[in-house]
Every structure is written in C-alpha cells, then in structure tokens.
Design a protein around this motif. Structure first.
Motif, short mmCIF file in Angstrom:
data_model
loop_
_atom_site.label_atom_id
_atom_site.label_comp_id
_atom_site.label_asym_id
_atom_site.label_seq_id
_atom_site.Cartn_x
_atom_site.Cartn_y
_atom_site.Cartn_z
N GLU A 44 0.75 -1.32 0.08
CA GLU A 44 -0.02 -0.15 0.05
C GLU A 44 1.01 1.24 0.00
OE1 GLU A 44 -2.30 -3.24 2.47
OE2 GLU A 44 -0.30 -2.58 2.19
N ALA A 45 1.86 1.15 0.69
CA ALA A 45 2.81 2.36 0.79
C ALA A 45 3.77 2.57 -0.65
CB ALA A 45 3.91 2.27 1.94
N GLU A 46 3.88 1.43 -1.12
CA GLU A 46 4.45 1.68 -2.43
C GLU A 46 3.50 2.16 -3.39
OE1 GLU A 46 5.21 0.68 -6.38
OE2 GLU A 46 3.66 -0.21 -5.27
N THR A 47 2.48 1.79 -3.51
CA THR A 47 1.34 2.15 -4.52
C THR A 47 1.40 3.77 -4.12
OG1 THR A 47 0.50 -0.13 -4.82
CG2 THR A 47 -0.83 2.12 -5.44
N ALA A 48 0.91 3.98 -3.27
CA ALA A 48 0.60 5.51 -2.71
C ALA A 48 1.86 6.27 -3.08
CB ALA A 48 0.64 5.66 -1.00
N LEU A 49 3.09 6.12 -2.98
CA LEU A 49 4.32 6.69 -3.49
C LEU A 49 4.20 6.84 -4.94
CD1 LEU A 49 8.05 7.03 -2.52
CD2 LEU A 49 7.65 5.71 -4.40
N ALA A 50 3.91 5.53 -5.58
CA ALA A 50 4.04 5.26 -7.12
C ALA A 50 3.07 6.35 -7.91
CB ALA A 50 3.92 4.09 -7.56
N LEU A 51 1.82 6.33 -7.33
CA LEU A 51 0.69 7.17 -7.63
C LEU A 51 0.91 8.58 -7.61
CD1 LEU A 51 -2.35 5.16 -6.86
CD2 LEU A 51 -1.19 5.15 -8.84
#
Length: 395
Positions: free
Chosen positions: A75-82
């Motif tokens: 979830e943290a990875e996706t938040a950063l990527a977006l």
C-alpha cells in the motif's frame, strides 16, 4: 540486492526502506479504508522525505524505492508510485507556476496526484483518446451551478478550451486533488493531436465516480462537462501531450517492474521459510525434489526480472536510445514473473495461503493488476517488436 547491480550505499538504503515499510508504514496501511486514499500514509511518506525524492532521484533510485517498499508494504509502495505518476508530468513539463503551486504539496503529502490517461474506449490504444478539448470560452458555469462550482475554482483568465468526455480506470480518482489529463485538441490527428493539462479537482464541471475494484486504493471514472482550462494549464506544448504521456510511462514502466520484483521477493522469502520448516512425508518440504526445484525456479525468475528492471532504469538515467524497448521488456518480464512466483508460493503453502490476512493472500490480489495497467503485457510485446524492427530499418 546484488552487489554487481547496486552500489553498497544503495543496498543499505534498500534495507532501511524495508525496515521503514514494516515498522512505520505497515501500521498506517492497516488502518486505511480499502478503496480510499490513505492520507495519513501519504503524509508519512512525505515526512520521511520519500515523496520529495520522486523529483530529485533517477530511475534506478525510483525502482529501488518501489521494490523495497513493496517488499514490506504494498500500500505504501502504491501510494508513493501514484504520487510520482500523477506529478511527474508537472515536474518534467510544467511551468514554473505549476511546479511552484503543486510539487511542494505533493512532496509533503498534502496534495494527492493522479494520472488520467485511460478512457472507456482507449485503454491500451492511448492514441485513440476521445476526451475533447473544444476551443472557446463557453458559458459561465460558475454563475449557474451553485456553490460547488465556485469562482475560486475557475482558472485564471478566460477558458481557451472546455474538456468534455470521460476518463476511466483512474487510480486515486475521484479523491485526488489534481489530475494530469490528456485530451484531444486536434480531431483526427491521432497521437499528434493530444494535449496534456493540469486540472485541479475543484474545476467546475469535473465530477468523479468510484469503481469497486480489486484494489486497496481508489480507482474511479471522471466525467468532464465542459471543464474550463486555459493555456496556463497546459503541460508542455499543445498537441504534444502524447509525448508527455510516453515519457512518463518510459520512466514508470521499469518501476512497475520493480514493484513486481518486490512482491516476488517477499513471496519467495516466505516460501523458503515455510518449506524449510514444514514437516511432510518423513522430512520437510524442502527435501522433496519437486518442491526444491520449484523454489529454485522462483528464485531464478525473480533475479532475472530484477536485473532487467535495473538495466532498464540505468538506460533511462543514461538517456540511451533503447529506453522504450528496455522499459517494455522490464515491465513485461517482471510482472509476468511476479504472477508466477506468487502463484507458486500459494501452491506450496497450501490452504493457509488463502486465508484472509495471510501475506500471500494479500500478494495474490495485488500481483494481478500490474500486468494490465500502464500498458498490458500484450502492449509491451507490441512495443518490443516495433522497436526491434525499427532498429533493423536503421541499420
């Protein structure tokens, strides 16, 4: 991380990021509501300085961030990527005023960004966009649409275009604070007639609808009802927005591969631990040749994918001419590999891996989408073939 592909300082940083993901980001992720932006998580990424690095680091460091965070907290990875995907066009192609207004807020986690390219009839074929940017000022929407369309939300100066149409499958929609939107400014011109716009979420005529998707973050559709935009909202040049989109995807496609590698490594490590301890048939699972060979294959594919990801990222940072091909190869191999590795891990764990809340149950849901978004696997194969034949013609 392999020493021959990453320097010791980067290897150490990756280990720090894994620890941060487990200790500080995972607890925030678990408190989030599925299908909604986890703003406390985004804010923590800002406090840790990771969002700011989206604008100061190269592709290799972006991949390292995404792989390391994915290992401990998808979830943290996706938040950063977006945040990076939505804001990179502003960073790379925006005006000083656009960058000054939005990038500090993206970096500190107080503004949520989104990349609005896909449409109901233009997903894989991004050049077939039909969202219309019609010239002319049009009616004064704020005068008759009530308080939701306040004058404060109107752009500075008269509208040069009005955006009319729909976007679909947009991550962070409809909860983002601004969108990088790609619209057709010249009908019938294909990729040459698309313009990129920075559109704040409070523009009159812009509404969104959440979609119930297999995703922990919001994905929605956006409706544009004569949304006003001006020349000051253009990212880059008018009719050159397709280049903005492709340049952004050339950077982020290898990093999607890094996300996939992080998930594959997490699944592999869980499988090594499980098969070494699980008793079966008068021994442990690791003693069974079929199991040992499957684990070896998982490790082989994961390492091959990692190498291709960082090769593509290095090519991007060094501005080599084969970036589109390498980016497509990296995304294709890594996402397909992660699907194989996670599926194999579930099989070797058995029924326990299907229990809600198990790491592999979580990864099994997370691993499917990257084979589709930012260009499906079939699109990547098409890009690779196109680039190969183009290089043949150049000889």
């Amino acid at each position: 991380m392999p020493a021959f592909s990453l320097e010791p300082v980067r290897t150490a940083w990756g280990a720090q990021l894994r620890a941060l993901a487990a200790d500080r980001l995972r607890p925030l992720a678990e408190k989030g509501e599925p299908g909604h932006v986890n703003r406390p998580l985004v804010a923590e990424l800002g406090r840790l300085g990771l969002l700011a690095r989206l604008f100061t680091s190269g592709a290799v460091d972006l991949c390292l961030m995404r792989e390391s965070l994915a290992y401990g907290c998808t979830e943290a990875e996706t938040a950063l990527a977006l945040q990076g995907l939505g804001a990179h066009p502003v960073h790379a192609h925006g005006t000083p005023a656009q960058r000054e207004r939005w990038l500090p807020r993206v970096a500190d986690g107080t503004a949520v960004a989104a990349f609005a390219l896909s449409e109901p009839g233009a997903g894989s074929d991004a050049a077939a966009l039909s969202l219309r940017a019609q010239p002319g000022e049009g009616p004064d929407r704020a005068a008759h649409e009530g308080p939701a369309a306040s004058l404060d939300a109107e752009p500075d100066g008269p509208a040069r275009w009005r955006l009319t149409g729909e976007k679909c499958w947009i991550s962070n929609a409809p909860e983002a604070d601004f969108y990088t939107v790609f619209a057709r400014t010249t009908p019938g011109a294909g990729a040459r007639g698309v313009t990129a716009f920075l559109v704040p979420a409070d523009r009159p005529g812009l509404t969104g609808t959440p979609l119930d998707m297999l995703s922990p973050h919001p994905i929605g559709s956006l409706d544009f009802d004569a949304v006003p935009v001006t020349a000051d909202d253009v990212l880059g040049e008018a009719d050159r927005g397709f280049r903005v989109a492709m340049n952004t995807l050339n950077l982020f496609r290898p990093s999607v591969g890094a996300f996939a590698v992080g998930m594959a490594q997490a699944a592999l490590d869980a499988t090594l631990d499980h098969t070494a301890r699980r008793n079966a048939f008068d021994g442990t699972l690791r003693d069974l040749q079929t199991v040992a060979h499957r684990v070896a294959e998982m490790a082989l594919r994961t390492e091959a994918a990692r190498l291709m990801v960082y090769a593509a990222a290095t090519a991007y940072d060094e501005r080599t001419p084969d970036v589109p091909r390498r980016a497509a190869m990296a995304k294709l191999l890594a996402t397909e590999t992660a699907q194989y590795v996670v599926d194999a891990a579930v099989q070797l764990h058995g029924a326990r891996a299907l229990r809600r809340g198990h790491l592999l149950e979580h990864l099994y849901r997370e691993v499917r989408a990257p084979r589709i978004y930012e260009g499906a696997s079939e699109v990547q194969r098409g890009i690779i073939a196109k680039e190969l034949y183009a290089s043949l013609e150049d000889r």
